[in-house]
Write an enzyme that holds these catalytic residues in place. Structure first.
Site, PDB file in Angstrom:
ATOM      1  N   LYS A  52       6.084  38.912  33.020  1.00 50.59           N
ATOM      2  CA  LYS A  52       5.229  38.917  34.211  1.00 50.59           C
ATOM      3  C   LYS A  52       5.420  37.627  35.005  1.00 50.59           C
ATOM      4  O   LYS A  52       5.565  37.647  36.238  1.00 50.59           O
ATOM      5  CB  LYS A  52       3.755  39.103  33.813  1.00 50.59           C
ATOM      6  CG  LYS A  52       3.476  40.516  33.310  1.00 50.59           C
ATOM      7  CD  LYS A  52       2.143  40.675  32.596  1.00 50.59           C
ATOM      8  CE  LYS A  52       2.034  42.088  32.020  1.00 50.59           C
ATOM      9  NZ  LYS A  52       0.855  42.296  31.179  1.00 50.59           N
ATOM     10  N   GLN A  96      -4.008  38.818  28.901  1.00 56.36           N
ATOM     11  CA  GLN A  96      -3.144  39.708  28.131  1.00 56.36           C
ATOM     12  C   GLN A  96      -3.898  40.283  26.929  1.00 56.36           C
ATOM     13  O   GLN A  96      -4.485  39.541  26.142  1.00 56.36           O
ATOM     14  CB  GLN A  96      -1.889  38.941  27.667  1.00 56.36           C
ATOM     15  CG  GLN A  96      -0.856  39.814  26.990  1.00 56.36           C
ATOM     16  CD  GLN A  96      -0.272  40.880  27.913  1.00 56.36           C
ATOM     17  OE1 GLN A  96       0.070  40.614  29.058  1.00 56.36           O
ATOM     18  NE2 GLN A  96      -0.176  42.109  27.427  1.00 56.36           N
ATOM     19  N   ASP A 119      -5.660  43.793  37.039  1.00 54.29           N
ATOM     20  CA  ASP A 119      -5.435  44.870  36.073  1.00 54.29           C
ATOM     21  C   ASP A 119      -6.345  46.067  36.358  1.00 54.29           C
ATOM     22  O   ASP A 119      -6.218  47.114  35.728  1.00 54.29           O
ATOM     23  CB  ASP A 119      -5.691  44.363  34.638  1.00 54.29           C
ATOM     24  CG  ASP A 119      -4.380  44.044  33.912  1.00 54.29           C
ATOM     25  OD1 ASP A 119      -3.335  44.527  34.372  1.00 54.29           O
ATOM     26  OD2 ASP A 119      -4.423  43.323  32.906  1.00 54.29           O
TER      27      ASP A 119
END
Ligand code: NDP
Length: 304
Positions: A52, A96, A119
């Site tokens: 990422k 994460q 997200d």
């Protein structure tokens, strides 16, 4: 012959568009920024976060990788998130998952400002999606819609059957399909006569987490199959169940000792009109949509 929906190519096209958007924001002195928070040393999480951050660099986004030790507590993480919420150089915050067991993942995700929730997992963003006015939609489901749209698969009026109802994939993908005017059925582990329902699908989305679960007889001829599943198989018996006679995969299996299979049995693809392969289908879209969401968050936060 079914049409193979090339997720890698679609992801590459989206990344080019994001890079262009980043260049255009630079003319207004705006550089979208992503904070990636990694707790502990889970090897898979380390790879995901590294990819990422690397993609941010490739597309011209700013990124800040923040690592905390495996022993971090919820209060420390909440204080970090509060700090990131207040930083003007950060437009997106990515924590994460999975987090180490002692941490309250729900509390941490809920603490992220909805405006920076790239997200798309904050209840405010889930609510906006449900209300048909999404701001930041979860990345993998948003990627599924991009694959379908960019492959000119008709959505309005189509019967879309989603197998799986998780907050991360199944529910949001169903809501996004509904927003595209598909007629949506959501299935889960308590659904009766699942095969009868899936056989009705023009578009079948599998997000189950069980290797090869959707078998050929569960698929209508000509249906579009979207396989979100990522399952690693490492025994010869399993390999033969899904890939017997596939020389290319056999070589990969012999070399690495494992291969990836989706939630749809590979033999079902032959019956389809179009399908996403595993790997190379839905998977590549997740990072592309994260980048797209970060650029979008940068614009939305400034009212652009
Ligand atoms: P979850 O385990 O959170 O959800 C699985 C869903 O499948 C649940 O809703 C469950 O139903 C349903 N299910 C399980 N067994 C059955 C069954 N026998 N019949 C019908 N439905 C069943 O998984 P996720 O949604 O997080 O992930 C799904 C898959 O997608 C996984 O393989 C994961 O690795 C992959 N994934 C891929 C991503 C990508 O980037 N490509 C990103 C995220 C996930 P119930 O609710 O009743 O338990």
């Amino acid at each position: 012959m079914p049409n193979i929906l090339d997720g890698a190519a679609i992801a590459a096209a989206i990344k080019l568009e994001v890079a262009e958007e980043v260049r255009s924001l630079a003319t207004c002195a705006i550089r979208p920024g992503l904070a990636a928070v990694l707790v502990g040393s889970n090897p898979a999480s380390q790879i995901y976060v590294r990819n990422k951050v690397q993609t941010c660099a490739e597309l011209g986004l700013y990124s800040d990788l923040i690592t905390l030790p495996e022993t971090a507590n919820t209060a420390e993480l909440l204080s970090l998130v509060a700090n990131l919420n207040s930083r003007d150089d950060i437009d997106g915050i990515l924590v994460q998952l999975p987090l180490p067991a002692q941490l309250d993942a729900r509390a941490v995700l809920d603490a992220i400002s909805p405006d920076k929730d790239v997200d798309g997992l904050h209840p405010v963003n889930a609510g906006r999606l449900q209300a048909g006015r999404p701001a930041l939609a979860p990345c993998t489901p948003a990627g599924v819609i991009e694959i379908l749209k960019r492959s000119s698969i008709p959505l309005a009026g189509a019967h879309a059957v989603v197998v799986g109802r998780s907050d991360i994939v199944g529910k949001p993908v169903a809501m996004l399909l509904l927003a595209q005017n598909a007629t949506v059925t959501i299935c889960h582990s308590k659904t009766r006569n699942l095969g009868e329902v899936t056989r009705e699908a023009d578009i079948l989305v599998a997000a189950i987490g069980r290797p090869g679960f959707i078998t050929p007889e569960m698929v209508a001829p000509g249906a579009t199959l979207i396989d979100v599943g990522i399952n690693r198989i490492s025994t010869r018996e399993e390999f033969d169940r899904y890939f017997a006679g596939d020389a290319r995969r056999d070589a990969a299996f012999a070399k690495r000792g494992s291969v990836i299979v989706g939630d749809i049995h590979p033999q079902a693809f032959a019956r389809s009109g179009a399908y996403t392969p595993v790997p190379g289908g839905v998977g590549p879209l997740t990072i592309a949509m994260l980048m797209s969401n970060t650029a979008r968050a940068a614009r939305l936060r400034r009212g652009i």
